[in-house]
Design an enzyme around this catalytic site. Sequence first.
Site, mmCIF file in Angstrom:
data_model
loop_
_atom_site.group_PDB
_atom_site.id
_atom_site.type_symbol
_atom_site.label_atom_id
_atom_site.label_comp_id
_atom_site.label_asym_id
_atom_site.label_seq_id
_atom_site.Cartn_x
_atom_site.Cartn_y
_atom_site.Cartn_z
ATOM 1 N N CYS A 107 -9.882 44.906 -42.207
ATOM 2 C CA CYS A 107 -8.991 45.491 -43.319
ATOM 3 C C CYS A 107 -7.868 44.623 -43.835
ATOM 4 O O CYS A 107 -8.161 43.415 -43.562
ATOM 5 C CB CYS A 107 -8.028 46.616 -42.777
ATOM 6 S SG CYS A 107 -6.843 46.376 -41.378
ATOM 7 N N ASN A 155 -4.923 43.998 -40.351
ATOM 8 C CA ASN A 155 -5.551 44.206 -39.203
ATOM 9 C C ASN A 155 -4.457 44.967 -38.352
ATOM 10 O O ASN A 155 -4.343 44.603 -37.135
ATOM 11 C CB ASN A 155 -5.837 42.897 -38.551
ATOM 12 C CG ASN A 155 -6.597 43.118 -37.235
ATOM 13 O OD1 ASN A 155 -6.717 42.173 -36.284
ATOM 14 N ND2 ASN A 155 -7.231 43.979 -36.970
ATOM 15 N N CYS A 176 -3.697 48.607 -39.059
ATOM 16 C CA CYS A 176 -3.809 49.978 -39.260
ATOM 17 C C CYS A 176 -5.409 50.505 -39.283
ATOM 18 O O CYS A 176 -5.831 51.128 -38.244
ATOM 19 C CB CYS A 176 -3.340 50.427 -40.641
ATOM 20 S SG CYS A 176 -1.528 50.198 -40.691
ATOM 21 N N ARG A 177 -6.207 50.187 -40.235
ATOM 22 C CA ARG A 177 -7.408 50.685 -40.316
ATOM 23 C C ARG A 177 -8.340 50.036 -39.251
ATOM 24 O O ARG A 177 -9.156 50.784 -38.532
ATOM 25 C CB ARG A 177 -8.097 50.805 -41.807
ATOM 26 C CG ARG A 177 -7.295 51.632 -42.740
ATOM 27 C CD ARG A 177 -7.672 51.192 -44.111
ATOM 28 N NE ARG A 177 -7.148 49.762 -44.513
ATOM 29 C CZ ARG A 177 -7.274 49.434 -45.551
ATOM 30 N NH1 ARG A 177 -7.947 49.780 -46.771
ATOM 31 N NH2 ARG A 177 -6.886 48.166 -45.966
ATOM 32 N N SER A 178 -8.309 48.614 -39.237
ATOM 33 C CA SER A 178 -9.354 48.044 -38.578
ATOM 34 C C SER A 178 -9.097 48.271 -37.057
ATOM 35 O O SER A 178 -10.221 48.155 -36.290
ATOM 36 C CB SER A 178 -9.702 46.371 -38.955
ATOM 37 O OG SER A 178 -8.331 45.676 -38.867
ATOM 38 N N ASP A 223 -5.525 52.792 -47.377
ATOM 39 C CA ASP A 223 -4.656 52.046 -46.334
ATOM 40 C C ASP A 223 -3.612 53.207 -46.391
ATOM 41 O O ASP A 223 -2.756 53.489 -47.142
ATOM 42 C CB ASP A 223 -4.280 50.874 -47.247
ATOM 43 C CG ASP A 223 -3.224 50.114 -46.212
ATOM 44 O OD1 ASP A 223 -2.933 50.520 -45.205
ATOM 45 O OD2 ASP A 223 -3.301 48.637 -46.423
#
Length: 149
Positions: free
Chosen positions: A8, A11, A13-15, A121
């Site tokens: 993401c 690095n 939140c999402r990943s 995001d």
Amino acid sequence: MTKILMVCLGNICRSPLAEGILKSKLSKDFIIDSAGTANYHTGSAPDIRSIAVARNYGLDISKLKGRQFVVSDFDTFDLIYVMDESNFKNVVKLARNDQDIAKVNFILNEIHKGENFEVPDPYYGGDQGFENVYQMLDEACEKIAKNLL
């Protein structure tokens, strides 16, 4: 041994969520990591809201540390999943050849083939955004795990 990288922007939140979710669905015979296309949060733990939503589902991602995607990741990883168009463009820009590019895919293409849907995001939103992202990533990671097993 299959090696998978989740990518993401920062690095945090999402990943890291995707990393934690996929690790929970696969055996130790798989290597799963995450990275960001930017260096804003190198060395930082995931966002507290990502940690909290993961914890709600029995996952501990609190010890993960942010790092930036590097060209050598193309050599290390077999599959590289990105969260959105910006991540895709930034990763592909570093590709050295078609073989590198072939490793990169939108994670939601696992459940929506060829649609290139983005995982939003959640950083600037509220807690519900993190929950929504968790649910998207959980569904995609479930499909990835089934395809690999």
